[in-house]
Enzyme design. Sequence first.
Site, PDB file in Angstrom:
ATOM      1  N   GLY A 233    -119.303 -52.318  12.639  1.00  0.00           N
ATOM      2  CA  GLY A 233    -119.871 -52.807  11.380  1.00  0.00           C
ATOM      3  C   GLY A 233    -121.392 -52.649  11.389  1.00  0.00           C
ATOM      4  O   GLY A 233    -121.991 -52.173  10.418  1.00  0.00           O
ATOM      5  N   HIS A 234    -122.017 -53.029  12.513  1.00  0.00           N
ATOM      6  CA  HIS A 234    -123.472 -52.847  12.621  1.00  0.00           C
ATOM      7  C   HIS A 234    -123.831 -51.363  12.592  1.00  0.00           C
ATOM      8  O   HIS A 234    -124.831 -50.961  11.988  1.00  0.00           O
ATOM      9  CB  HIS A 234    -123.993 -53.465  13.923  1.00  0.00           C
ATOM     10  CG  HIS A 234    -123.800 -54.941  14.022  1.00  0.00           C
ATOM     11  ND1 HIS A 234    -122.891 -55.516  14.885  1.00  0.00           N
ATOM     12  CD2 HIS A 234    -124.393 -55.963  13.366  1.00  0.00           C
ATOM     13  CE1 HIS A 234    -122.937 -56.829  14.761  1.00  0.00           C
ATOM     14  NE2 HIS A 234    -123.833 -57.128  13.840  1.00  0.00           N
TER      15      HIS A 234
ATOM     16  N   GLN B  44    -123.472 -65.070   2.536  1.00  0.00           N
ATOM     17  CA  GLN B  44    -124.775 -64.860   3.189  1.00  0.00           C
ATOM     18  C   GLN B  44    -125.623 -63.870   2.392  1.00  0.00           C
ATOM     19  O   GLN B  44    -126.825 -64.069   2.193  1.00  0.00           O
ATOM     20  CB  GLN B  44    -124.561 -64.354   4.614  1.00  0.00           C
ATOM     21  CG  GLN B  44    -125.836 -63.882   5.289  1.00  0.00           C
ATOM     22  CD  GLN B  44    -125.674 -63.603   6.765  1.00  0.00           C
ATOM     23  OE1 GLN B  44    -125.707 -64.507   7.567  1.00  0.00           O
ATOM     24  NE2 GLN B  44    -125.524 -62.341   7.138  1.00  0.00           N
TER      25      GLN B  44
ATOM     26  N   GLN C 109    -120.925 -56.900   3.799  1.00  0.00           N
ATOM     27  CA  GLN C 109    -120.265 -57.629   2.717  1.00  0.00           C
ATOM     28  C   GLN C 109    -119.248 -58.643   3.267  1.00  0.00           C
ATOM     29  O   GLN C 109    -118.825 -59.535   2.553  1.00  0.00           O
ATOM     30  CB  GLN C 109    -119.587 -56.611   1.786  1.00  0.00           C
ATOM     31  CG  GLN C 109    -118.914 -57.176   0.551  1.00  0.00           C
ATOM     32  CD  GLN C 109    -119.876 -57.869  -0.398  1.00  0.00           C
ATOM     33  OE1 GLN C 109    -121.039 -57.477  -0.510  1.00  0.00           O
ATOM     34  NE2 GLN C 109    -119.409 -58.916  -1.054  1.00  0.00           N
TER      35      GLN C 109
ATOM     36  N   SER D 136    -116.069 -58.407  13.628  1.00  0.00           N
ATOM     37  CA  SER D 136    -116.966 -59.547  13.781  1.00  0.00           C
ATOM     38  C   SER D 136    -117.250 -59.711  15.263  1.00  0.00           C
ATOM     39  O   SER D 136    -116.359 -59.493  16.104  1.00  0.00           O
ATOM     40  CB  SER D 136    -116.289 -60.817  13.243  1.00  0.00           C
ATOM     41  OG  SER D 136    -116.956 -61.970  13.746  1.00  0.00           O
TER      42      SER D 136
ATOM     43  N   VAL E  95    -116.359 -53.343   7.497  1.00  0.00           N
ATOM     44  CA  VAL E  95    -115.663 -52.377   8.363  1.00  0.00           C
ATOM     45  C   VAL E  95    -114.511 -53.127   9.035  1.00  0.00           C
ATOM     46  O   VAL E  95    -114.676 -54.265   9.494  1.00  0.00           O
ATOM     47  CB  VAL E  95    -116.623 -51.776   9.404  1.00  0.00           C
ATOM     48  CG1 VAL E  95    -115.896 -50.799  10.323  1.00  0.00           C
ATOM     49  CG2 VAL E  95    -117.788 -51.077   8.698  1.00  0.00           C
TER      50      VAL E  95
ATOM     51  N   GLY F  59    -127.056 -59.275  17.589  1.00  0.00           N
ATOM     52  CA  GLY F  59    -126.578 -58.567  18.769  1.00  0.00           C
ATOM     53  C   GLY F  59    -125.059 -58.508  18.843  1.00  0.00           C
ATOM     54  O   GLY F  59    -124.363 -58.722  17.855  1.00  0.00           O
TER      55      GLY F  59
ATOM     56  N   LEU G 148    -123.337 -55.809  19.174  1.00  0.00           N
ATOM     57  CA  LEU G 148    -123.182 -54.860  18.065  1.00  0.00           C
ATOM     58  C   LEU G 148    -121.814 -54.192  18.095  1.00  0.00           C
ATOM     59  O   LEU G 148    -121.267 -53.895  19.151  1.00  0.00           O
ATOM     60  CB  LEU G 148    -124.295 -53.811  18.133  1.00  0.00           C
ATOM     61  CG  LEU G 148    -125.716 -54.395  18.118  1.00  0.00           C
ATOM     62  CD1 LEU G 148    -126.752 -53.274  18.235  1.00  0.00           C
ATOM     63  CD2 LEU G 148    -125.965 -55.216  16.861  1.00  0.00           C
ATOM     64  N   HIS G 149    -121.272 -53.964  16.907  1.00  0.00           N
ATOM     65  CA  HIS G 149    -119.964 -53.312  16.771  1.00  0.00           C
ATOM     66  C   HIS G 149    -120.062 -52.270  15.658  1.00  0.00           C
ATOM     67  O   HIS G 149    -121.160 -52.009  15.119  1.00  0.00           O
ATOM     68  CB  HIS G 149    -118.874 -54.350  16.508  1.00  0.00           C
ATOM     69  CG  HIS G 149    -119.189 -55.307  15.384  1.00  0.00           C
ATOM     70  ND1 HIS G 149    -119.356 -54.898  14.088  1.00  0.00           N
ATOM     71  CD2 HIS G 149    -119.378 -56.656  15.390  1.00  0.00           C
ATOM     72  CE1 HIS G 149    -119.614 -55.940  13.339  1.00  0.00           C
ATOM     73  NE2 HIS G 149    -119.648 -57.020  14.098  1.00  0.00           N
TER      74      HIS G 149
HETATM   75  O1  PAF Z   1    -125.337 -61.912   9.941  1.00  0.00           O
HETATM   76  C1  PAF Z   1    -126.010 -62.133  10.974  1.00  0.00           C
HETATM   77  O2  PAF Z   1    -125.841 -61.514  12.017  1.00  0.00           O
HETATM   78  C2  PAF Z   1    -127.060 -63.220  10.929  1.00  0.00           C
HETATM   79  O3  PAF Z   1    -126.662 -64.272  10.113  1.00  0.00           O
HETATM   80  C3  PAF Z   1    -128.446 -62.704  10.521  1.00  0.00           C
HETATM   81  C4  PAF Z   1    -128.449 -62.195   9.105  1.00  0.00           C
HETATM   82  C5  PAF Z   1    -128.897 -61.600  11.476  1.00  0.00           C
HETATM   83  C6  PAF Z   1    -129.471 -63.841  10.603  1.00  0.00           C
HETATM   84  O4  PAF Z   1    -129.562 -64.366  11.880  1.00  0.00           O
END
Ligand code: PAF
Length: 286
Positions: A40-41, A157, A152, A189, A180, A35, A37-38
């Site tokens: 990048g999402h 991760q 990235q 972020s 982004v 959540g 969201l920005h």
């Molecule tokens: O990158 C994130 O937002 C989180 O680490 C993820 C991949 C959604 C897992 O909770």
Amino acid sequence: MTDARIETQVVRTRADLRAALAAAPRPLGLVPTMGWLHDGHRSLMRRARADSATTIATIFVNPRQFNEAADYQRYPRNEARDLAICTEEGIGLVFAPSAEEVYPPGFDTVVSVGAVARPLEGAARPGHFDGVATVVAILFELIGAERAYFGQKDAQQVMVIRQMARDLAIPTEVIACPTVREPDGLALSSRNVHLAPDERAAAPVLRRALLAARAGWEAGERSGDALRATMRDVLATESLAIPAYVSVADGRTLAELDRIENGGSALLSLAVRLGSTRLIDNEPIG
Ligand code: PAF
């Protein structure tokens, strides 16, 4: 990209998720998020939409990946705003479960990835990648998407999730999408919201440090120590920036490198504290 014609369906339980997915046209593209969201999402969602007949986003602030309870408590949340963004981006389905739905009573499994999860963020945040790998394994299994999209910016991760999916024979393909950035270079972020104005002004030093090391590498510097020193020197120009680590690591194993071999790949990365906020960024080279 705005598509007012697409209604976003929100499901909160495993049963409703299963029902919604039964009729969903394939291929299915998954964007897992916590959540807040920005842009990048949004870029992940656009890529997922371009590749898929159905796109699904998940919104779940995963308690198991926070190694400090206070960090979990203060993680920014605004579901109404997040859902509006999902609708704007044409996301057909959102899975926004409770913690009990993801981890039902009696849940007692941890997915723990090996070597690639140990250094860098793994060393700095004990248990973090166990939490990430566990929740992403559950989401991959519940959703069964053909592809899943990650930024990235969280390069380690991405590597941990790829290793987990490969080892557990989960067929979802893991797609890494470019970081982004704000115009001044700061990587987007959800944590940036916590930066005080002076910290926000100092934050582009992360990008400057990475670009200085990249410039050194492009000029022929191959010593890991020299490139790490370059990053530290740039970070030292901002008194608010307290480095947690700077790294020049092998691009496949994340082992620290003495030298970047010609033709080899490396990941430059760093973590820096600005006040109470911890930021990370990276630059792949080679
Ligand atoms: O990158 C994130 O937002 C989180 O680490 C993820 C991949 C959604 C897992 O909770």
